[in-house]
Each structure stands twice: as structure tokens, then as C-alpha cells.
Design a protein around this motif. Structure first.
Motif, PDB file in Angstrom:
ATOM      1  N   ILE A 288      36.756  37.587  41.034  1.00  0.00           N
ATOM      2  CA  ILE A 288      37.219  36.523  40.141  1.00  0.00           C
ATOM      3  C   ILE A 288      36.702  36.853  38.745  1.00  0.00           C
ATOM      4  CG2 ILE A 288      37.167  34.062  39.609  1.00  0.00           C
ATOM      5  CD1 ILE A 288      36.451  33.570  42.552  1.00  0.00           C
ATOM      6  N   SER A 303      42.112  36.330  39.683  1.00  0.00           N
ATOM      7  CA  SER A 303      41.435  36.742  40.913  1.00  0.00           C
ATOM      8  C   SER A 303      42.282  37.733  41.680  1.00  0.00           C
ATOM      9  CB  SER A 303      41.128  35.526  41.795  1.00  0.00           C
ATOM     10  OG  SER A 303      42.327  34.899  42.214  1.00  0.00           O
ATOM     11  N   GLN A 312      45.513  33.559  48.089  1.00  0.00           N
ATOM     12  CA  GLN A 312      45.774  32.232  47.537  1.00  0.00           C
ATOM     13  C   GLN A 312      44.552  31.340  47.650  1.00  0.00           C
ATOM     14  OE1 GLN A 312      48.613  31.295  45.846  1.00  0.00           O
ATOM     15  NE2 GLN A 312      47.240  29.588  45.325  1.00  0.00           N
ATOM     16  N   ALA A 315      42.228  32.258  44.909  1.00  0.00           N
ATOM     17  CA  ALA A 315      42.747  31.771  43.623  1.00  0.00           C
ATOM     18  C   ALA A 315      42.514  30.269  43.481  1.00  0.00           C
ATOM     19  CB  ALA A 315      44.236  32.100  43.505  1.00  0.00           C
ATOM     20  N   ARG A 319      40.169  28.481  40.472  1.00  0.00           N
ATOM     21  CA  ARG A 319      40.606  27.416  39.569  1.00  0.00           C
ATOM     22  C   ARG A 319      39.775  26.146  39.765  1.00  0.00           C
ATOM     23  NH1 ARG A 319      45.680  29.595  40.923  1.00  0.00           N
ATOM     24  NH2 ARG A 319      45.914  28.076  42.604  1.00  0.00           N
TER      25      ARG A 319
END
Length: 683
Positions: A288, A303, A312, A315, A319
Motif C-alpha cells: 500500500i 495498493s 479488492q 484496497a 482506503r
């Protein structure tokens, strides 16, 4: 004549060898040639010929039951560049059998590769221990050896096999291989062993056996009449060394690629988009990258995961943690100290603030995590987080390579921000000098300026439009050589000088340029520039006829272009342009004059509008002529915007300045699309 000592020693050695009945051999591993002396030829039954000096001729005489052991002993010595000693049976052409004792030494080249085997052998058939020689050799062999029967049951193991397999022979003899070592089932071990038995051909392979052995092994398996014979070496340390060499090379490659890929990176989004994919999977199983803005707040994140199924999820975690990034203890430590922080995945989850980010990290479930600040010019500009799935923590070399990557990324980010600030400063300087043009009642003036898309590439392009004391409108387009703030500063000097000359003298275009040359020489303005100075003039009679004269002079610049009211396009390049400004103060400069009518448009531009790498100016002017013919019917401002969009696009390597003038009828009000008239107040 007496022999010297060296010759005497050599002769004594030869006599001793002859008395012992010892033969010698020399096997060149590069050419494959095997050389035997006469004594060895006699021992192997080749005294009457037939020996073709190949290793196959040697193997053809070995008793089939001893072939596996002899081959294993020689192969081990070749692999390790060591010595071997073995006892084996030789079958002669007449059907008789001899026992032979042999010793050899493998010589390696400077690169550590086996190149030659030297040795000696002699007939020991009369020795009382000869019959048990093969078993003794197998037992003393430094390589592990075992044999299996047709039901895959152990029939023999030597001492080294006991040690490597971790089981005494009295437990293994008679036991099925697949029961004793269940991890071998449905693995490369079973597939290779069965292939050897089915094809009748030996196999060689390297494989890893998991716990309880947890090691890498190099194996050679020979099918026999009874089943299968297996010789194997523990190459775990060699494999680890090779893996470390590979990892070291990969780490260096990643660092080098990051340096290349991030060169010229100008925005945080590009950095976060590129860096994770460069790091994964070669340095870590997940990455990341978070970039901070000038106030230390997260500005962008990206990422990458080695496992596509976890991409996913990673990610989402990246976030989710953004809002509270600096409240995470290891993150705060890394950003504050500038040092890498390494923790287990469980510790990382425990230290994460309660909330969605913590729950997502628990689902990602890395074994280890490392946080490395992106440092640039003394401050932390972002953070690189690495995730590892291996049981062992990342090695010091892994962390050092990651730190090098983070430092390069931080430097790239700092450099990009510095270039951006320099560019913005230079652009502000340049735009502050490019003032809005006047808008006399009878003509509409539009200007456009696009800086090059390269960082800090603003330079010396400029435009200008102003009224002279006699009411004529003067138009200027120019370009100082260079693309940096120095060129922008020089442009400001020339623009100011030209304005002062033109507004204080009412000189024509050629006179203005000639006096500018003189002023540059007197003031030691050491620069080169191109420029076109044009003047829109009218006499009272021309005003009544709505005719305007365009008078211009060109100092090495791309020519002006006129778009007539009926759509015809004329490039005003009939006369050769004069020398550039700053070259010298020779003779007077040339002027040209053409008439203009209401509805005509004059376009002045810098070379960035038409020049392309690998192309000449004429082709660029042709493109400009075609575009203007198609856009002539548009309002002036729309025509300028469409022209830039068509000829320049979003990316250009040079600044572009454009000045366009459209004449309107004198006998009516100014058209609404031309905007309000604007002229300076006169005293």
C-alpha cells in the motif's frame, strides 16, 4: 650422466605403480574423452582393441548389479568437485568376473565447474574382502542411497540415507515408501519414481519434502531388475544460497526499475498507481502506498496484492485507514522517526484503532507487516506499507531493499513537487507579463498561452498588443530561446524594451526591431529571440473604404497568417525573415505591407503551434493552413480554442502562444461576440 632428484622421484613412482599392477585413467569432462593406460586396458579386457575412449565403454564392462553404486559415487564426486573410492565387478568378454578397486579425484575450473577426473584402478580379485566391496562402498558413500523392490518396499539403506531420512534402517527395511513418507504421494517424487519404472530410464530431479524433513533434495533414481535404486543429496543449504542470490538479484532489479519508472513522476496519483505494482510480488505479498499533501494529510492511496483474490480486500483496507492513518502507532512511528517499523500481523491488528480498517486488516491476515516512510528532502511525504505471508519475518536484506525503494519514491515525490512549485512560479511570472490586450472598436483581439506539459518547462514565448500614440494597433509575438525561468525572465526584459521603444517613437515594425537590437547590445542582454512585430494602419481615406493596412517585420519567426473573410488562408512568407534578435546590429530590417478588409483575421503564433519532432516547419504550416480553412467561420475565440485543440492537444513539448485579430466593419456597432471595446485612456 646421473638423474636429477625430480627425474629419480618420477621413475621410482612409475616402478611402484607397475609393481602394484595399477592402471591410470584421465576423463576430460569437457570433450568427453576417456584415456586409459595399457595396464587399465588389460584389466578391463580391452587389451586387444575395442576401447573407443568413451565413458560408455567403461560402463559397458561394469556388472549390472554394481552400476548404480559406481555411477552414484562418481556423480557425487563430480557434483562436489571431490574424491571417490569404490570397489566393483567387471564382466570380461569371456564371461569371467574381476573385482576392481578404483580411486579418483575431480578437478574443477576457475568457475568451480568440474572439468576433469584423474584416477587409478587395480585388480583386487584375489583380495579376501573383494566380494563385500560394493556394500562397503555404498555404506561409506557420502551420498544417501536406498533401494526399493517392486512393491515400493525398502530393501537397503546406507548410513547417510538413515541420517537424512531421520529413521533407522531397522524401521524402514520392509516398509512401503508411500506409508513411511506419505507427503511423497501425488508429488514430484511419486511421479518421477513411477516414470523411471515404467520407462526403464533413470530420472534426475530436485524437489522439496515438507515436514518432518523440511529440506530440498537432489535425486537420481535408476530402475533395476528388482525395483528402483535411489541416490540423493541434501541440497537445502545450496538451494538457500541460490535462493538468496536470486532474491538479491531480484531486489536490485526492483530498486533499479523503481528508479527508472518513477523518474519524471509528477503527481501523487501516478506514484500510488505505479509503485505498488513494482514492489509486488518481488519484494512483498502486498503493498500500500499512501501520499501526504503539503499539510501532512493523506492525499492519494494505491495498493497491489500478489493474490488476485485478495486485491479488492487490500484496497478496501487501504482506503478505510486513510482517515485515521497517522493515529496508527507504527505509522506514526515510521513517519516521525523516518525508520522502518516491522511487526507481526497479529500485533498490527492489535495496534489498529477500532473500526472498519481494523476489521478489514484482520480479514487480510498478513503474517508480517512493515511500514516505511517515503522520505524526501528531510521530511516524510508518504508511507509504503508491505505485507508478508511467509512464516519467517522479512530478512534484513528485504527490509533494506524496501527502504531503498521507499527512499527513491520519496525523492521522486519531493523532486516532482519542487518542479511543480518551480513551474507554477515561472508560469505565474510569465502570465503576469502577458497582460490582457486592448479591444479597439474596429478590431477584436484574442490571445492564448499554453505552457509545455513538462515540469518547469515554461519559457520565453510571449504575445503583446497595444496602441501607439498615433492610434495604430501594434501586435507582437515572440519567443526567447530556452525553456526555463531564465528564458521567462529574458522574455520580460525584451517585452518591456520593445513596448518602450514602440510607444515612445511611433516607429514602424522594422524600426522597432532594429532599435530593440541596439538596446539589447547596449544593455548586454545576452539572449537570442525570434519575433514578429505588426501594425494595423489606416489613413482617413482607407477608413472610409474600410481598408486596413497590415505592416509587419519578421526577425526569424514563423510567418503571420491571414484568414480572409471568404475563408481563403494566406501564409505571409513571401519575403525571407530577417536575422534573430540578439545576433547583431547589421543593416536595416525589412517590412512588408498587405491590405486587409472587414471580416479578415490575422494570426500570429509561436513555433510550438506547428512544429513537431521529426517534422519540418513547412509541413506544420500546411497543417495550420488546412485547420484554419475549416475553422474560419467560427467566432474568433472559438476558432482559437479549436485550433489549439486540433494542433496541440493535451500534451505538448513546447510553449504555445497565439495572438489573433479579426477586423469588424467600421460603420456599425461592435458585434456582441467581439465583446465590449477596451482602449487605454489618453491624456
Amino acid at each position: 650422466m646421473l638423474l636429477d632428484q625430480a627425474e629419480a622421484d618420477r621413475l621410482r613412482g612409475e616402478l611402484a605403480i607397475e609393481a602394484a599392477g595399477i592402471g591410470t585413467f584421465d576423463w576430460d569432462l569437457v570433450t568427453g574423452e576417456l584415456s586409459w593406460d595399457e595396464r587399465l586396458l588389460e584389466v578391463f579386457g580391452y587389451a586387444d582393441g575395442g576401447f573407443d575412449r568413451t565413458i560408455e565403454a567403461f560402463l559397458a564392462r561394469i556388472h549390472p548389479e554394481d552400476l548404480t553404486a559406481v555411477s552414484a559415487a562418481v556423480r557425487t564426486a563430480v557434483d562436489e568437485c571431490g574424491d571417490f573410492a569404490t570397489v566393483y565387478r567387471v564382466r570380461l568378454p569371456d564371461g569371467t568376473t574381476r573385482w576392481v578397486s578404483a580411486r579418483g579425484r575431480v578437478l574443477c575450473d576457475t568457475d568451480g565447474r568440474a572439468a576433469r577426473v584423474l584416477g587409478a584402478a587395480h585388480d583386487v580379485s584375489g583380495h579376501p574382502a573383494a566380494g563385500g566391496g560394493v556394500a562397503a562402498v555404498l555404506e561409506a558413500m557420502p551420498a544417501a542411497f536406498y533401494s526399493l523392490d517392486g512393491d515400493w518396499r525398502f530393501t537397503h539403506l546406507n548410513a547417510e540415507a538413515e541420517r537424512l531420512l531421520g529413521r533407522p534402517r531397522d524401521q524402514l527395511l520392509g516398509e512401503c515408501l508411500w506409508d513411511a513418507f506419505p507427503a511423497a504421494v501425488n508429488s514430484v517424487f511419486e511421479a518421477s519414481y513411477r516414470r523411471a519404472v515404467e520407462t526403464g530410464r533413470p530420472v534426475t530431479f530436485t524437489a522439496h519434502y515438507p515436514e518432518p524433513l523440511h529440506g530440498w533434495y537432489e535425486l537420481r533414481a535408476w530402475p533395476t531388475a528388482e525395483g528402483l535404486s535411489v541416490y540423493f543429496l541434501d541440497v537445502t543449504e545450496r538451494h538457500r544460497a541460490q535462493e538468496e542470490v536470486r532474491r538479491a538479484a531480484e531486489r536490485l532489479a526492483v530498486v533499479a526499475q523503481v528508479g527508472r519508472e518513477l523518474a519524471g513522476t509528477s503527481v501523487a496519483q501516478v506514484l500510488t498507481g505505479r509503485l505498488p505494482g513494482l514492489v509486488v510480488p518481488r519484494l512483498a505479498d502486498g503493498c500500500i502506498v499512501s501520499v501526504l499533501d503539503d499539510h501532512g494529510s493523506p492525499a492519494a492511496v494505491g495498493s497491489a496484492a500478489a493474490d488476485p483474490g485478495r486485491g479488492q480486500l487490500l484496497a478496501d483496507y487501504a482506503r478505510a485507514r486513510l482517515a485515521a492513518l497517522q493515529s496508527i502507532a507504527p505509522v506514526a512511528d515510521a513517519l516521525r522517526t523516518g525508520e522502518a517499523v516491522v511487526l507481526s500481523g497479529a500485533e498490527a491488528v492489535d495496534l489498529a484503532p477500532a473500526g472498519p480498517a481494523r476489521a478489514l486488516l484482520a480479514r487480510v491476515a498478513p503474517r508480517w507487516m512493515a511500514w516505511l516512510p517515503l522520505r524526501g528532502r528531510g521530511q516524510s511525504l508518504g508511507l509504503m506499507t508491505l505485507l508478508f505471508d511467509s512464516p519467517a519475518p522479512p530478512s534484513g536484506a528485504d527490509v533494506a531493499a524496501a527502504r531503498e525503494v521507499a527512499d527513491r519514491a520519496g525523492l521522486a515525490l519531493a523532486t516532482a513537487r519542487s518542479h511543480l512549485r518551480t513551474r507554477e512560479l515561472a508560469e505565474q511570472l510569465q502570465r503576469s507579463l502577458l497582460t490582457a490586450p486592448p479591444q479597439p472598436d474596429h478590431c477584436e483581439i484574442a490571445v492564448r498561452y499554453l505552457p509545455a506539459t513538462r515540469a518547469a518547462a515554461v519559457g520565453g514565448d510571449w504575445y503583446d498588443a497595444f496602441l501607439q500614440r498615433d492610434g495604430a494597433t501594434t501586435l507582437v509575438i515572440g519567443d526567447v530561446v530556452g525553456h526555463d525561468s531564465v528564458a521567462a525572465a529574458a522574455m520580460g526584459q525584451l517585452r518591456g524594451l520593445l513596448r518602450g521603444i514602440a510607444t515612445s517613437t511611433d516607429a514602424g515594425p522594422a524600426g522597432v526591431l532594429s532599435r530593440l537590437d541596439d538596446s539589447m547590445a547596449l544593455l548586454a542582454v545576452d539572449t537570442l529571440a525570434t519575433a514578429v512585430v505588426a501594425r494595423l494602419e489606416q489613413s482617413p481615406g482607407e477608413l472610409a473604404r474600410e481598408v486596413t493596412r497590415l505592416r509587419w517585420s519578421n526577425a526569424g519567426h514563423p510567418p503571420p497568417v491571414v484568414v480572409r473573410a471568404d475563408g481563403r488562408v494566406e501564409v505571409l512568407a513571401a519575403l525571407r525573415a530577417d536575422l534573430l534578435l540578439g545576433v547583431g546590429t547589421g543593416g536595416p530590417r525589412q517590412e512588408s505591407v498587405i491590405p486587409l478588409a472587414a471580416g479578415d483575421t490575422v494570426l500570429l503564433h509561436t513555433d510550438g503551434l506547428v512544429e513537431r519532432r521529426g517534422d519540418d516547419l513547412d509541413r506544420g504550416l500546411d497543417r495550420l493552413r488546412v485547420a484554419l480553412a475549416e475553422l474560419a467561420g467560427l467566432p474568433l475565440t472559438e476558432m482559437c480554442d479549436a485550433l489549439l485543440d486540433r494542433l496541440v492537444g493535451r500534451v505538448q513539448t513546447d510553449d504555445v502562444a497565439v495572438l489573433a485579430v479579426r477586423l469588424h466593419p467600421h460603420d456599425g456597432p461592435r458585434p456582441p461576440e467581439a465583446g465590449p471595446g477596451s482602449v487605454p485612456a489618453r491624456s
